[in-house]
Design an enzyme around this catalytic site. Sequence first.
Site: not given
Length: 433
Positions: A101, A142
């Site tokens: 990540s 988004k």
Amino acid sequence: MRIKTLFLFIFAFLLLISATSTASCEKVLVLEMSDSITPVSDDMVNNALEIAETEDYEALVITLNTPGGGLQETLNIIESIDASPVPVIGYVYPEGTKAWSAGTLILISTDIAAMAPFTVIGSAQPVQASPAGGSEPINDSKIINAIVALSKEKASKHDRNVTAAELFITENLNLNAEEARNSNVIEYIPEDIPELLEQVDGETIKDRQLNTSGADISNYEPGLDLYLMNIISNPIISSLLLMIGIYAIVLGISSPGAGAEIFGAILISLGLIGMGFDVNIASLFLIGLGVVLLILELQAPGFGIFGIAGIICLIAGSIFLIPMDFPRWYTPADVQRSMMFYIVIPTIIIGLFFAFAIYKVVQAKGRKPLIGEEMSGEIAETIDPISEGNPGYVRYSGEYWKARSEDTIDREEKVEILEKDGPVLIVRKVKGK
């Protein structure tokens, strides 16, 4: 002629010593970034870059062994790497570790990217774990598009695989060291830091040619303030500090005195500082309600519905303390579930302990003080040998009492309580024993 030859020899020898000294003065700073990425990680990277720049280090090596961490802190670290004139080498190390990540974003944003053998990067798809133990991907376009754009931009800047940079996020792509190099995500696969410095020697980074072969390796050591902050900013540690502090205050209220309350206030302060004062409102509400219920329970005899409800609220509040919300926390779902386990299980154990402690305190408060007449004729057991002029302790109703006797009595013998003289019991050996 001999004198000239001697001088030439000495001159050449001095030049050789000078060249050797010059070559050996090159140095590289190594910053170890292990465990979760927190606000303190951001501070440590900035501090290490400042030291590397002011003390003229050849490069800063950031070793990555992390499940991920705060997204904002990750973005701050990337900005610091871009803004610094110091060449930064990202290295997933040691062997067998991972940079998932947020760690993957940092790696592909460094000037040179490397991985030790048998390491893994990827699992960068944003997810959010639920209190029930499941997980779900973040589908807000988004947010996803913003992270994808950043990842692709950093990969492009360093001539790395833009497609893989996107797939890390959209498809949870994972790559081992060999796959990452073959896919042009990293440049090197060294086994350790000295080999890494040999491999990158001669590279031109940020208008500087690296001279790292045989360079001295210095490990970054944070100051005491950053060292302590690094410990308490761990989400598991900070959450437990907060919960233990709350239980300590509840116990302190139930038992008058200043010890437990002060200790609890200190722990709560440390926990909030470690969290950066970023605490879930639902968590605060549940914890506050739990404290109120436990205080109400202290006003009633026994341990009933208020106490049980209070413990449940505190445990539920601890679940909401876990940083599972994205973008505040950028880690794979498995890591978030592990954090939930490591926080909730100790909280339940601590809650049960404090429930028992509060029950005993309330029980003790409701107990009438014993007077000598009530204890006369009761049986106790000696803890120490007792004789005339040599008092000791006996156990009566689970409590320790100081006792004296005219008899000579060994430990673990039954004695009869004759009377109570202030805080001291007068006892005698039970006949026939």
